[in-house]
Design an enzyme around this catalytic site. Sequence first.
Site, PDB file in Angstrom:
ATOM      1  N   HIS A 196       0.793  -1.187  -0.005  1.00 36.14           N
ATOM      2  CA  HIS A 196       0.050   0.059  -0.172  1.00 36.14           C
ATOM      3  C   HIS A 196       0.910   1.329  -0.110  1.00 36.14           C
ATOM      4  O   HIS A 196       2.097   1.241   0.374  1.00 36.14           O
ATOM      5  CB  HIS A 196      -0.960   0.117   1.236  1.00 36.14           C
ATOM      6  CG  HIS A 196       0.113   0.238   2.523  1.00 36.14           C
ATOM      7  ND1 HIS A 196       0.626  -0.807   3.136  1.00 36.14           N
ATOM      8  CD2 HIS A 196       0.143   1.192   3.369  1.00 36.14           C
ATOM      9  CE1 HIS A 196       1.105  -0.529   4.351  1.00 36.14           C
ATOM     10  NE2 HIS A 196       1.047   0.934   4.558  1.00 36.14           N
ATOM     11  N   ASP A 234       0.958   5.132   1.665  1.00 35.75           N
ATOM     12  CA  ASP A 234       0.216   6.012   2.712  1.00 35.75           C
ATOM     13  C   ASP A 234      -0.517   7.132   2.045  1.00 35.75           C
ATOM     14  O   ASP A 234       0.129   7.689   1.081  1.00 35.75           O
ATOM     15  CB  ASP A 234       1.325   6.532   4.047  1.00 35.75           C
ATOM     16  CG  ASP A 234       1.706   5.364   4.642  1.00 35.75           C
ATOM     17  OD1 ASP A 234       1.047   4.062   4.548  1.00 35.75           O
ATOM     18  OD2 ASP A 234       2.564   5.589   5.080  1.00 35.75           O
ATOM     19  N   ARG A 237       7.165  -8.776  15.992  1.00 31.16           N
ATOM     20  CA  ARG A 237       7.803  -7.329  15.438  1.00 31.16           C
ATOM     21  C   ARG A 237       6.519  -6.154  15.834  1.00 31.16           C
ATOM     22  O   ARG A 237       5.446  -6.484  15.615  1.00 31.16           O
ATOM     23  CB  ARG A 237       8.026  -7.423  13.933  1.00 31.16           C
ATOM     24  CG  ARG A 237       8.420  -6.192  13.250  1.00 31.16           C
ATOM     25  CD  ARG A 237       8.658  -6.249  11.865  1.00 31.16           C
ATOM     26  NE  ARG A 237       9.181  -4.869  11.330  1.00 31.16           N
ATOM     27  CZ  ARG A 237       8.519  -3.808  10.928  1.00 31.16           C
ATOM     28  NH1 ARG A 237       7.239  -4.053  10.839  1.00 31.16           N
ATOM     29  NH2 ARG A 237       9.139  -2.756  10.332  1.00 31.16           N
TER      30      ARG A 237
HETATM   31  C1  LIG Z   1      -5.103   8.875   8.791  1.00 35.39           C
HETATM   32  C2  LIG Z   1      -5.295   7.740   8.452  1.00 35.39           C
HETATM   33  C3  LIG Z   1      -4.119   7.254   7.385  1.00 35.39           C
HETATM   34  C4  LIG Z   1      -4.346   5.607   7.134  1.00 35.39           C
HETATM   35  C5  LIG Z   1      -5.835   5.590   7.647  1.00 35.39           C
HETATM   36  C6  LIG Z   1      -5.982   6.540   8.789  1.00 35.39           C
HETATM   37  O1  LIG Z   1      -7.188   6.758   8.854  1.00 35.39           O
HETATM   38  C7  LIG Z   1      -5.420   5.968   9.995  1.00 35.39           C
HETATM   39  C8  LIG Z   1      -4.589   4.937   9.681  1.00 35.39           C
HETATM   40  C9  LIG Z   1      -3.903   4.764   8.455  1.00 35.39           C
HETATM   41  C10 LIG Z   1      -3.382   3.436   8.041  1.00 35.39           C
HETATM   42  C11 LIG Z   1      -2.082   2.828   8.555  1.00 35.39           C
HETATM   43  C12 LIG Z   1      -1.848   1.308   7.730  1.00 35.39           C
HETATM   44  C13 LIG Z   1      -1.984   1.825   6.307  1.00 35.39           C
HETATM   45  C14 LIG Z   1      -3.249   2.463   5.687  1.00 35.39           C
HETATM   46  C15 LIG Z   1      -3.134   2.250   4.256  1.00 35.39           C
HETATM   47  C16 LIG Z   1      -4.166   2.162   6.602  1.00 35.39           C
HETATM   48  O2  LIG Z   1      -5.208   1.216   6.235  1.00 35.39           O
HETATM   49  O3  LIG Z   1      -4.576   2.677   7.772  1.00 35.39           O
HETATM   50  C17 LIG Z   1      -2.993   4.041   6.513  1.00 35.39           C
HETATM   51  C18 LIG Z   1      -3.970   5.236   5.978  1.00 35.39           C
HETATM   52  C19 LIG Z   1      -3.524   5.669   4.977  1.00 35.39           C
HETATM   53  O4  LIG Z   1      -2.496   6.158   4.864  1.00 35.39           O
HETATM   54  O5  LIG Z   1      -4.250   5.579   3.821  1.00 35.39           O
HETATM   55  O1  LIG Z   2       5.086  -1.677  10.155  1.00 37.19           O
HETATM   56  C1  LIG Z   2       5.838  -1.322   9.300  1.00 37.19           C
HETATM   57  O2  LIG Z   2       7.025  -1.379   9.241  1.00 37.19           O
HETATM   58  C2  LIG Z   2       5.112  -0.592   8.445  1.00 37.19           C
HETATM   59  C3  LIG Z   2       3.672  -0.050   8.765  1.00 37.19           C
HETATM   60  C4  LIG Z   2       2.917   0.900   7.708  1.00 37.19           C
HETATM   61  O3  LIG Z   2       3.339   0.872   6.870  1.00 37.19           O
HETATM   62  C5  LIG Z   2       1.916   1.651   8.180  1.00 37.19           C
HETATM   63  O4  LIG Z   2       1.487   1.494   9.485  1.00 37.19           O
HETATM   64  O5  LIG Z   2       1.457   2.244   7.357  1.00 37.19           O
HETATM   65 FE   LIG Z   3       2.145   2.292   5.477  1.00 43.85          FE
END
Ligand SMILES: C=C1C[C@]23C[C@@]1(O)CC[C@H]2[C@@]12CCC[C@@](C)(C(=O)O1)[C@H]2[C@@H]3C(=O)O
Ligand SMILES: O=C(O)CCC(=O)C(=O)O
Ligand SMILES: [Fe+2]
Length: 375
Positions: free
Chosen positions: A232, A234, A299
Amino acid sequence: MPSLSEAYRAHPVHINHKHPDFNSLQELPESYTWTNLDDHTISNNNIMKDTSSNSSVPIIDLSDPNASKLIGHACKTWGVYQVVNHGIPLSLLDDIQWVGQTLFSLPSNQKLKAIRSPDGVSGYGLARISSFFPKLMWSEGFTIFGSPLDHFRQLWPQDYAKYCDIVLQYDETMKKLAEKLMLLMLDSLGITKEDFKWAGSKAQFEKACAALQLNSYPICPDPDRAMGLAPHTDSTFLTILSQSDISGLQVQREGFGWVTVPPLQGGLVVNVGDLFHILSNGLYPSVLHRVLVNRTRQRFSVAYLYGPPSNVEICPHAKLVGPTQPPLYRSVTWNEYLGTKAKHFNKALSSVRLCAPINGLFDVNDSNKSSVQVG
Ligand SMILES: C=C1C[C@]23C[C@@]1(O)CC[C@H]2[C@@]12CCC[C@@](C)(C(=O)O1)[C@H]2[C@@H]3C(=O)O
Ligand SMILES: O=C(O)CCC(=O)C(=O)O
Ligand SMILES: [Fe+2]
């Protein structure tokens, strides 16, 4: 002011957060079995032999007077870099890791008291992106947006206060670092603090928004066929990740495949997110990343997801567009973008794209979903 919590109201994500006790499983259940995980992975060994070449994620010393230039090069070529000499006390990094470890060690029924609701941002649960994949991920997460007080009271009725204090301190400290990194990244594009506007007036970084994501990747009986966190990008401007001393994070680099980001004592990983990709008019690509798990050690990681105030429109910066460089993306707020991401996942960036890429290829993010086969 609207907050990020509005993002998911139109696109609630329904996930069954109840999962088997990871620690008691001797075999990987079919529902967690992925295939072709190790395609094109550059191992740590290769990286160790070749730290100076372009096959390893750049490490940048923030006290280097050339930091902005180095960061610019890293963002352009990798979309990710590690920082050292960033000024964050090691003890604070240890403290926040400890909060995560303590939280994920709680019994399942306790953690489920703080579950993330389908249309909410904060709380405990499986990765939000789970709904886009037919197989489950070998991880648990806890998202904090705003005060963690209510959820922490449910998790630790007696001593929630000490956990809240650490989160608050971590948030405040990371906010300053994120602002510094943001300014360095802008500077590397020739954009000054004064050039950078939110809704037409000077950007007020104190109003920036951020979420904290605690992740846990339990010991896995069959790590070669499991996925900790699926590929994915961010959605942020940038994400600052503390990944402790256990490897697992990999980034994708064109022509290289999946490259492991080796843990660096006290180092922090910085990812370019989709909103910076848009702001830079595609010059700094948001990095596709994933997490693999291992057989012997659990981890933990902590991600600080940094973006603009939720309702501020973000678009390619005026200094980066012109007659020969048309804006590649339309403007979008973080709120709207998160909603789009909840609906389209890795196609979200293309869905806000205005022009087809010159080379006729799709956004790097377009091909992501199919880069790992499951089955
Ligand atoms: C602000 C945000 C970015 C995020 C979705 C969220 O609401 C909170 C969690 C974030 C996260 C972390 C893991 C990967 C990700 C793709 C997800 O599903 O939750 C990211 C989201 C993002 O950056 O799009
Ligand atoms: O655990 C990690 O190293 C990455 C986590 C991550 O990609 C996320 O929280 O968006
Ligand atoms: Fe991420």
